[in-house]
Design a protein around this motif. Structure first.
Motif, PDB file in Angstrom:
ATOM      1  N   GLU A 194      74.152  34.327   4.505  1.00 23.31           N
ATOM      2  CA  GLU A 194      74.894  34.282   3.225  1.00 23.31           C
ATOM      3  C   GLU A 194      74.122  33.845   2.013  1.00 23.31           C
ATOM      4  O   GLU A 194      73.910  34.287   0.976  1.00 23.31           O
ATOM      5  CB  GLU A 194      76.239  33.557   3.220  1.00 23.31           C
ATOM      6  CG  GLU A 194      77.190  34.182   2.641  1.00 23.31           C
ATOM      7  CD  GLU A 194      78.521  33.359   2.913  1.00 23.31           C
ATOM      8  OE1 GLU A 194      79.564  33.592   2.232  1.00 23.31           O
ATOM      9  OE2 GLU A 194      78.835  32.689   3.944  1.00 23.31           O
ATOM     10  N   VAL A 195      73.405  32.570   2.333  1.00 23.10           N
ATOM     11  CA  VAL A 195      72.656  32.003   1.140  1.00 23.10           C
ATOM     12  C   VAL A 195      71.473  32.631   0.784  1.00 23.10           C
ATOM     13  O   VAL A 195      70.974  32.935  -0.273  1.00 23.10           O
ATOM     14  CB  VAL A 195      72.378  30.426   1.745  1.00 23.10           C
ATOM     15  CG1 VAL A 195      71.140  29.979   0.711  1.00 23.10           C
ATOM     16  CG2 VAL A 195      73.592  29.498   1.722  1.00 23.10           C
ATOM     17  N   HIS A 196      70.873  33.087   1.984  1.00 23.08           N
ATOM     18  CA  HIS A 196      69.732  34.267   1.828  1.00 23.08           C
ATOM     19  C   HIS A 196      70.073  35.527   0.790  1.00 23.08           C
ATOM     20  O   HIS A 196      69.379  36.094   0.292  1.00 23.08           O
ATOM     21  CB  HIS A 196      69.032  34.608   3.143  1.00 23.08           C
ATOM     22  CG  HIS A 196      68.277  33.627   3.624  1.00 23.08           C
ATOM     23  ND1 HIS A 196      67.370  33.690   4.755  1.00 23.08           N
ATOM     24  CD2 HIS A 196      68.195  32.220   3.294  1.00 23.08           C
ATOM     25  CE1 HIS A 196      66.879  32.544   5.003  1.00 23.08           C
ATOM     26  NE2 HIS A 196      67.115  31.524   4.010  1.00 23.08           N
ATOM     27  N   GLN A 197      71.194  36.048   1.109  1.00 31.03           N
ATOM     28  CA  GLN A 197      71.740  37.184   0.332  1.00 31.03           C
ATOM     29  C   GLN A 197      71.914  36.689  -1.020  1.00 31.03           C
ATOM     30  O   GLN A 197      71.576  37.290  -1.914  1.00 31.03           O
ATOM     31  CB  GLN A 197      73.048  37.360   0.835  1.00 31.03           C
ATOM     32  CG  GLN A 197      72.929  38.348   1.951  1.00 31.03           C
ATOM     33  CD  GLN A 197      74.247  38.933   2.285  1.00 31.03           C
ATOM     34  OE1 GLN A 197      75.210  38.343   2.833  1.00 31.03           O
ATOM     35  NE2 GLN A 197      74.514  40.320   1.856  1.00 31.03           N
ATOM     36  N   MET A 198      72.340  35.406  -1.453  1.00 32.28           N
ATOM     37  CA  MET A 198      72.283  35.135  -3.046  1.00 32.28           C
ATOM     38  C   MET A 198      70.875  34.876  -3.451  1.00 32.28           C
ATOM     39  O   MET A 198      70.834  35.414  -4.382  1.00 32.28           O
ATOM     40  CB  MET A 198      72.970  33.651  -3.158  1.00 32.28           C
ATOM     41  CG  MET A 198      74.641  33.894  -2.502  1.00 32.28           C
ATOM     42  SD  MET A 198      75.258  32.149  -2.531  1.00 32.28           S
ATOM     43  CE  MET A 198      76.451  32.100  -1.182  1.00 32.28           C
ATOM     44  N   PHE A 199      70.018  34.156  -2.563  1.00 30.69           N
ATOM     45  CA  PHE A 199      68.762  34.273  -2.830  1.00 30.69           C
ATOM     46  C   PHE A 199      68.019  35.595  -3.356  1.00 30.69           C
ATOM     47  O   PHE A 199      67.256  35.528  -4.316  1.00 30.69           O
ATOM     48  CB  PHE A 199      67.965  33.789  -1.735  1.00 30.69           C
ATOM     49  CG  PHE A 199      67.843  32.368  -1.568  1.00 30.69           C
ATOM     50  CD1 PHE A 199      68.892  31.202  -2.103  1.00 30.69           C
ATOM     51  CD2 PHE A 199      67.027  31.504  -0.489  1.00 30.69           C
ATOM     52  CE1 PHE A 199      68.884  30.095  -1.975  1.00 30.69           C
ATOM     53  CE2 PHE A 199      67.111  30.222  -0.338  1.00 30.69           C
ATOM     54  CZ  PHE A 199      67.951  29.449  -0.890  1.00 30.69           C
ATOM     55  N   GLY A 200      68.513  36.638  -2.574  1.00 35.06           N
ATOM     56  CA  GLY A 200      68.033  37.840  -2.739  1.00 35.06           C
ATOM     57  C   GLY A 200      68.237  38.472  -4.074  1.00 35.06           C
ATOM     58  O   GLY A 200      67.480  39.240  -4.612  1.00 35.06           O
ATOM     59  N   ARG A 201      69.067  37.857  -5.000  1.00 35.58           N
ATOM     60  CA  ARG A 201      69.494  38.429  -6.240  1.00 35.58           C
ATOM     61  C   ARG A 201      68.649  37.949  -7.357  1.00 35.58           C
ATOM     62  O   ARG A 201      68.571  38.118  -8.572  1.00 35.58           O
ATOM     63  CB  ARG A 201      70.716  37.805  -6.625  1.00 35.58           C
ATOM     64  CG  ARG A 201      71.953  38.543  -5.970  1.00 35.58           C
ATOM     65  CD  ARG A 201      71.920  40.083  -6.416  1.00 35.58           C
ATOM     66  NE  ARG A 201      72.604  40.974  -5.329  1.00 35.58           N
ATOM     67  CZ  ARG A 201      72.522  42.381  -5.083  1.00 35.58           C
ATOM     68  NH1 ARG A 201      71.640  42.736  -5.595  1.00 35.58           N
ATOM     69  NH2 ARG A 201      73.123  42.708  -4.069  1.00 35.58           N
ATOM     70  N   ALA A 202      67.642  36.907  -6.875  1.00 38.23           N
ATOM     71  CA  ALA A 202      66.384  36.501  -7.929  1.00 38.23           C
ATOM     72  C   ALA A 202      65.296  37.230  -8.140  1.00 38.23           C
ATOM     73  O   ALA A 202      64.779  37.873  -7.015  1.00 38.23           O
ATOM     74  CB  ALA A 202      66.026  35.208  -7.258  1.00 38.23           C
ATOM     75  N   GLY A 203      65.161  37.307  -9.297  1.00 41.73           N
ATOM     76  CA  GLY A 203      63.761  38.201  -9.636  1.00 41.73           C
ATOM     77  C   GLY A 203      64.260  39.892 -10.064  1.00 41.73           C
ATOM     78  O   GLY A 203      64.956  40.515  -9.144  1.00 41.73           O
ATOM     79  N   ARG A 204      63.776  40.315 -11.143  1.00 43.48           N
ATOM     80  CA  ARG A 204      64.040  41.622 -11.512  1.00 43.48           C
ATOM     81  C   ARG A 204      62.701  42.232 -11.415  1.00 43.48           C
ATOM     82  O   ARG A 204      61.760  42.039 -12.272  1.00 43.48           O
ATOM     83  CB  ARG A 204      64.619  41.610 -12.958  1.00 43.48           C
ATOM     84  CG  ARG A 204      66.020  41.087 -13.326  1.00 43.48           C
ATOM     85  CD  ARG A 204      66.425  40.794 -14.602  1.00 43.48           C
ATOM     86  NE  ARG A 204      65.377  39.924 -15.371  1.00 43.48           N
ATOM     87  CZ  ARG A 204      65.265  40.352 -16.555  1.00 43.48           C
ATOM     88  NH1 ARG A 204      65.850  41.105 -17.273  1.00 43.48           N
ATOM     89  NH2 ARG A 204      64.039  39.807 -17.099  1.00 43.48           N
ATOM     90  N   PRO A 205      62.596  43.211 -10.520  1.00 45.44           N
ATOM     91  CA  PRO A 205      61.484  44.050 -10.155  1.00 45.44           C
ATOM     92  C   PRO A 205      61.172  44.772 -11.636  1.00 45.44           C
ATOM     93  O   PRO A 205      61.712  45.221 -12.376  1.00 45.44           O
ATOM     94  CB  PRO A 205      61.882  45.026  -9.248  1.00 45.44           C
ATOM     95  CG  PRO A 205      63.151  44.555  -8.757  1.00 45.44           C
ATOM     96  CD  PRO A 205      64.037  43.617  -9.796  1.00 45.44           C
TER      97      PRO A 205
END
Ligand code: ADP
Length: 726
Positions: free
Chosen positions: A373-384
């Protein structure tokens, strides 16, 4: 995009117009493995790395082959959003339908759509109710398939997939998953090809903020000072703003999301220019225009200052306004609950996971979140294409916690996904459904079917599946839901009804038992108690002092409650009975028209919890009403009235009035006080009185009068009667 074949003409060009010029590597791999040719596939790929497109390609190809596609969403709140996204392909001749709402309805209407979007509960219920279009499916997509691991909702997803696959020969199954520890096992369960990738469209740096610095995963440390009286999160938000970035903050509850947004707005507001303020004020007005609730006002006033919150309790229009304003970089900080981490497509320069623990009732306290779950939140970081990289940060104020967080969330791999089907309520419910729908007519059939679940895939112990299944069958038999004839299995009439009503068979058994004992002494409180003590109701906890309070109340009102009170010596059962009484009195307060804020205070819950409880109660009372009808019991009417009172939150005398569209509990009471006591009086009411009772709101008065069937509801020349004003 020449590599794409099997799709409706024009799709590759259309994708290019949308900025998708070439496939991301995991997408290309999915195509290579045949996802557009009907091949089943598990895609275990980090968040925001383009899983949705893999599903879209599979569905478009299925429709091109003349088949239907089904997209299973993890949350009801996401069904509409996914469907609107797929609607952009309607120009290629496919039609999209959404199925949410009541469990029993709208199966047939969907038959006309090529792509259907629904939750797994909805799909399960449609299959139970015999929806014929299921046989025309060529492709099913399970979004967030790692949620089979969820104790409450996972089993339904698991069984639904197994059922669809057993029913439709060669059904293509496309399962999208966050990166998990055992993607290969999922693929083996679904006989699917596997794309298991760590690829991300933008570099991700992770770290932990502690003290006055950010400790990063590459071993470096960067100063990030916290000012006196300021939270670490506020310092990070400020730091990100100075770098011209936006921050997404994850917290563990709706209330915390709102609280954090309010506070962080103070940080953002200091950095805003005049133009931004003007633009934000406009968005705040749009938010207020959606509804005039307290939440709407709280959200609008945060947005005016550049921050917002986002959770599943928000109206869809509110969520969309927030997402858009965040993407437009007007709102610079969004505080969100993890439930929507997967759904919000709102990348940010920085993600802060402020709360990596959450209250878990089953475990009786705060529990750390899963790595997944935490990694999923991490995944929202950074706009390609926009940010140089994304940065995801955990927060701790404890030096010893620093190492621990690195171990637990930064260096660790996500957990494997484990089936939760063996949990009793799940197995009871699904075994009954499998028998009731005729999916299994013998014990062997049933075992065969269960053999297609992830649970079977993961259980090594020989005979375990058979023995738990036998226990469940014995229970269903003893309660008259299933009839056994040698090896043959059949659901009884009641069993069929229970399965269609979508309640846990144990809840149904408890309700039937209580309904049979209901008599003239039984009051609405008694029925609220009856449904509150079933396993389908999440009871309120007893706090210190509650035991005495509710024991006393119980002896005062025992006669009103159907069924017999357990002995005080059987600790657990008696406690449960008291907890159900507490829940039932909340329901009673609600139907006695107590203010939501007073209720929230009295029971130590949030307004969202009150809604959640009353919705569950209404659903269960509806089931009780149907069961009482099926069994020809006298209490049907009494149960129906109790249900309606919970639905509207009113006393008996307002039932008629509150049922008029647009009226609701507060307005019904005001009208009643002004002398308008029921629907027919409203239809013939003096307009000045109605306008006065509705606090001079002309639009509301007109629509309410129209809904009641007033011949001429216009309010143009009417002046509110001050006598009628509340
Ligand atoms: P996931 O479902 O994996 O969380 P999404 O499907 O939401 O991720 O994709 C995240 C974003 O990436 C979306 O805005 C999507 O439009 C964009 N995207 C997906 N595939 C591509 C691609 N091949 N090229 C450019 N952008 C893409």
């Amino acid at each position: 995009m020449t590599e794409l074949t099997g799709l409706p003409d024009g799709v590759p060009e259309h994708l290019e117009d949308e900025g998708i010029e070439e496939l991301y590597p995991p997408q290309a791999e999915a195509v290579e493995r045949g996802v557009t040719e009907g091949e089943s596939l598990v895609a275990s790929v980090p968040t925001a790395s383009g899983k949705t497109l893999i599903a879209e390609l599979a569905m478009l190809a299925a429709v091109e082959r003349g088949e239907k596609a089904l997209y299973i969403v993890p949350l009801r709140a996401l069904a509409g959003e996914k469907a609107s996204a797929f609607e952009r392909f309607e120009r290629f001749g496919l039609s999209v339908g959404v199925s949410t709402g009541n469990y029993e309805s709208d199966g047939e209407r969907l038959a006309n759509n090529d792509v259907i979007v629904a939750t797994s509960e909805k799909v399960d219920s449609l299959v139970r109710n015999g929806a014929a279009w299921v046989d025309q499916l060529g492709c099913v997509v399970a979004d967030e398939v790692h949620l089979v691991d969820d104790a409450h909702r996972g089993p339904t997803l698991e069984v639904t997939l197994a059922k669809l696959r057993a029913r439709v020969d060669g059904l293509q199954t496309v399962a999208l998953s966050a990166t998990v520890g055992n993607a290969d096992e999922l693929a083996s369960w679904l006989d699917a090809e596997l794309v298991d990738s760590d690829w991300r469209p933008i570099e991700l740096r992770t770290g932990v903020h502690y003290g006055q610095a950010l400790h990063l995963d590459d071993g470096t440390t960067r100063e990030l000072p916290v000012e006196r009286g300021e939270s670490q999160t506020a310092a990070i938000v400020r730091d990100t703003l100075h770098d011209d970035g936006s921050t997404l903050v994850f917290v563990n509850s709706r209330r915390n999301a709102e609280g954090a947004a309010k506070r962080l707005a103070n940080v953002v507001a200091k950095e805003l220019g005049d133009d931004q303020r003007v633009a934000l004020a406009e968005i705040a007005e749009e938010i207020r225009a959606v509804s005039d609730t307290e939440t709407s006002e709280t959200l609008a006033s945060a947005v005016e200052r550049g921050a917002a919150f986002h959770h599943a309790g928000l109206a869809k229009e509110h969520r969309e306004l927030v997402e858009e304003a965040f993407r437009d970089r007007l709102v610079r900080t969004v505080c969100a609950t993890p439930t929507l981490a997967a759904g919000v497509n709102t990348p940010a320069r920085r993600v802060v996971v402020r709360d990596w623990q959450r209250y878990d009732g089953d475990a009786g306290g705060m529990q750390p979140l899963d790595v997944l779950e935490v990694h999923q939140m991490f995944g929202r970081a950074g706009r390609p294409g926009l940010d140089p990289y994304g940065e995801a940060v955990l927060v701790t104020d404890d030096h010893d916690g620093l190492e621990g967080l690195f171990e637990k969330y930064i260096y660790a791999d996500p957990e494997p996904v484990r089936s939760k089907l063996a949990a009793e309520p799940a197995l009871r419910t699904h075994v009954l459904a499998t028998v009731a729908t005729g999916f299994a007519t013998t014990r062997d059939d049933l075992l065969d079917f269960l053999d297609g679940t992830l649970y079977a895939e993961q259980t090594d112990e020989a005979g375990r599946l058979a023995s738990v299944t036998d226990d469940v069958l014995a229970y269903l038999d003893a309660n008259g839901f299933v009839e056994r004839d040698g090896d043959g299995l059949r659901a009884s009439e009641t069993g069929h009804l229970v399965s269609r009503l979508y309640v846990d068979p144990m809840s149904a058994a408890e309700m039937i038992h209580g309904l049979r004992e209901a008599d003239d002494d039984t009051t609405p409180l008694g029925f609220y108690h009856l449904v509150s003590r079933t396993p389908d109701m999440y009871e309120l906890y007893l706090r210190s002092g509650d035991r005495e309070t509710y024991t006393e109340l119980l002896y005062e009102r025992e006669a009103e409650i159907p069924g017999s009170t357990p002995s005080e010596f059987s600790e657990g059962e008696f406690e449960d009975w008291l907890a159900a009484l507490k829940t039932a009195t909340l329901m009673e307060d609600w139907t006695e028209e107590l203010d939501e804020e007073r209720i929230a205070e009295r029971y130590g819950v949030g307004p969202g919890d009150i809604r959640g409880k009353t919705e569950t109660a209404e659903w269960l009372l509806g089931a009780a009403e149907r069961l009482a009808g099926e069994l020809d019991l006298d209490c049907v009417r009494a149960v129906r009235d109790a249900r309606k009172r919970v639905d509207y939150g009113v006393r008996e005398e307002l039932l008629d009035l509150a049922g008029v569209r647009g009226v609701g509990r507060k307005r019904a009471r005001r009208l009643y006080r002004a002398g308008v006591e029921d629907r027919s009086e409203l239809r013939n009411a003096d307009k000045a009185t109605v306008l006065g009772a509705l606090r001079g709101r002309r639009k509301t008065a007109e629509s309410v009068l129209a809904a009641a069937g007033h011949p001429n509801p216009e309010m143009d020349a009417v002046t509110a009667d001050p006598e009628a004003a509340p």
